[in-house]
Design an enzyme around this catalytic site. Sequence first.
Site, PDB file in Angstrom:
ATOM      1  N   GLY A  17       5.428  24.456  93.008  1.00 42.77           N
ATOM      2  CA  GLY A  17       4.526  24.956  94.032  1.00 42.77           C
ATOM      3  C   GLY A  17       3.832  23.836  94.783  1.00 42.77           C
ATOM      4  O   GLY A  17       3.715  23.872  96.016  1.00 42.77           O
ATOM      5  N   SER A 132      16.348  26.272  95.520  1.00 44.72           N
ATOM      6  CA  SER A 132      17.094  25.402  94.621  1.00 44.72           C
ATOM      7  C   SER A 132      16.919  23.941  95.002  1.00 44.72           C
ATOM      8  O   SER A 132      16.816  23.597  96.169  1.00 44.72           O
ATOM      9  CB  SER A 132      18.587  25.752  94.651  1.00 44.72           C
ATOM     10  N   GLY A 133      16.935  23.107  93.983  1.00 37.93           N
ATOM     11  CA  GLY A 133      16.817  21.668  94.201  1.00 37.93           C
ATOM     12  C   GLY A 133      15.845  21.020  93.250  1.00 37.93           C
ATOM     13  O   GLY A 133      15.660  19.804  93.277  1.00 37.93           O
ATOM     14  N   LYS A 204      21.243  33.172  94.685  1.00 40.83           N
ATOM     15  CA  LYS A 204      20.655  32.078  93.912  1.00 40.83           C
ATOM     16  C   LYS A 204      21.086  32.168  92.454  1.00 40.83           C
ATOM     17  O   LYS A 204      21.352  31.149  91.796  1.00 40.83           O
ATOM     18  CB  LYS A 204      19.125  32.129  94.017  1.00 40.83           C
ATOM     19  N   HIS A 207      24.528  30.861  92.237  1.00 37.60           N
ATOM     20  CA  HIS A 207      24.409  29.396  92.324  1.00 37.60           C
ATOM     21  C   HIS A 207      24.118  28.820  90.947  1.00 37.60           C
ATOM     22  O   HIS A 207      24.741  27.848  90.506  1.00 37.60           O
ATOM     23  CB  HIS A 207      23.293  29.026  93.304  1.00 37.60           C
ATOM     24  N   ASN A 208      23.150  29.405  90.240  1.00 32.17           N
ATOM     25  CA  ASN A 208      22.782  28.887  88.922  1.00 32.17           C
ATOM     26  C   ASN A 208      23.902  29.063  87.906  1.00 32.17           C
ATOM     27  O   ASN A 208      24.110  28.211  87.046  1.00 32.17           O
ATOM     28  CB  ASN A 208      21.510  29.581  88.429  1.00 32.17           C
ATOM     29  N   GLU A 211      26.266  26.425  88.532  1.00 32.27           N
ATOM     30  CA  GLU A 211      25.646  25.205  88.017  1.00 32.27           C
ATOM     31  C   GLU A 211      25.896  25.056  86.508  1.00 32.27           C
ATOM     32  O   GLU A 211      26.198  23.962  86.024  1.00 32.27           O
ATOM     33  CB  GLU A 211      24.152  25.250  88.310  1.00 32.27           C
ATOM     34  N   TYR A 212      25.779  26.154  85.770  1.00 33.10           N
ATOM     35  CA  TYR A 212      26.085  26.126  84.337  1.00 33.10           C
ATOM     36  C   TYR A 212      27.507  25.618  84.119  1.00 33.10           C
ATOM     37  O   TYR A 212      27.765  24.781  83.251  1.00 33.10           O
ATOM     38  CB  TYR A 212      25.967  27.534  83.731  1.00 33.10           C
TER      39      TYR A 212
END
Length: 500
Positions: A17, A132-133, A204, A207-208, A211-212
């Site tokens: 945040g 993401s990032g 998203k 995306h994750n 990523e895994y």
Amino acid sequence: MPEATSDIGLIGLAVMGQNLALNIADHGYPISVYNRTTEKMTEFVAEHPDTPGGLYGHAELADFVASLKRPRKIIILVKAGRGTDAVIDGLVPLLEEGDIIIDGGNAYWHDTIRREKALTEKGLRFIGSGVSGGEEGARFGPSLMPGGTPEAWEYLKPIWEAVAAKVDATTGKPLEGAEPGKPVEGGVPCTAYIGPDGAGHYVKMVHNGIEYGDMQMICEAYDLMRRVLHLSASEMAEIFKKWDTGVLDSFLIEITGEVLAQKDPETGKDFVDLVLDTAGQKGTGKWTSISALDMGVPAPTVAEAVFARCISAIKEERVAASEIIGSPIKKFVGDKETFIQQIHDALYCSKICSYAQGFQLMREAQKEFNWTLNFGEIAQIWRGGCIIRAGFLQKITEAFDNDANLANLLLDPYFKKTVTDMEHNWREVVALGVKFGVPLPCFSSALAYFDSYRSPSLPQNLLQAQRDFFGAHTYERTDKPRGQFYHIDWPKPDRPQIQA
């Protein structure tokens, strides 16, 4: 009450945040911030007095809301689930018709659908946006995946496009070095409207899941070089750095080289050798696998990556099993450089298949939830800012630019040629891994997916015959049109009938 001067507000000042708030302020947007712990908000604002847009802290939620220009735009970056619902419940009585709440957490997409529906009924607007990032991305340019109504998106769009990562319009490579408050000239922002209600958070999630798979496949390449070739961490670091200059160019390959080169500050030993081999997870990979199972979409590589983390967690049991069962004792007798190239090719082919599964899953989800997803655009906004950012994604963008209705990445000319050219090396790696007892769940499941997808005939004809035998589940015939079902009156031996 404060005057309404801020363009946007943000609730939740953990590291993500704080960094996103600074990113927004650096791009010239006045932003109000609020945190349940007032002290954290006060310290944060005091530490950053000179942002171009300005940071304005508020101890009271009502003052925070009143400081925002209409329609109010409020980002929530708190713990997903009940925490998000609690913040929304606190905001609703303070908001007016048309105000917009943006959930930037890793929300479960069904929760996003529920929240958007409930808030719409109250005259409010809701955007579920994947962010993401990691911490660095939030600060200097994330990949942003917003879902909601197009009308709500238009209000958020200028800010999201300003703060998102930027890539070169031609090459797709991330652009860096912009001064705060000065977006990159000519860069393509890594954000775009994804679709209604939960579409942004669903994308998203995928995306994750991808990523895994990426992370596990890199680990398998590392494990082969470590256990078969007995390379040191520093030797492997140089290999990954070299790979990062070719088709495997990506953020994860880049940081793998850095991790392997790192020395432990306390002992001077290779840092990676001192890290316990038990992996954690936050659930998005599991969500991806469950969604694939629910919709009947084959996504074995992500599932295997999740299971690999699960089996890593039973460390003590694995150590005990190793003493009881043992493992094959083999000596590598081939050419090391050749095998390293074969591992490279196996990694790239497996990666292609993993992404093919992810895009197939999104294609089915759009039917399930009545979305219209632009797959080329999704690949495009993943080219910068996010964890899976890679040069490879430019090829996916081009594949969908060439054929927006592409059924599977493996059917694109570039990916088809790449996999068929590297297929032999991929098979050699999987076979050698089996011989040496090195587990390759993602390499081998991706290969099985590839072989299954291109097989005109699979053994499930026998499986369906078995199902008809024991449960009268019927079957279709090769010599009859699809959609017609048949059943044989099988002989009834003296055994119980079982349903499956």
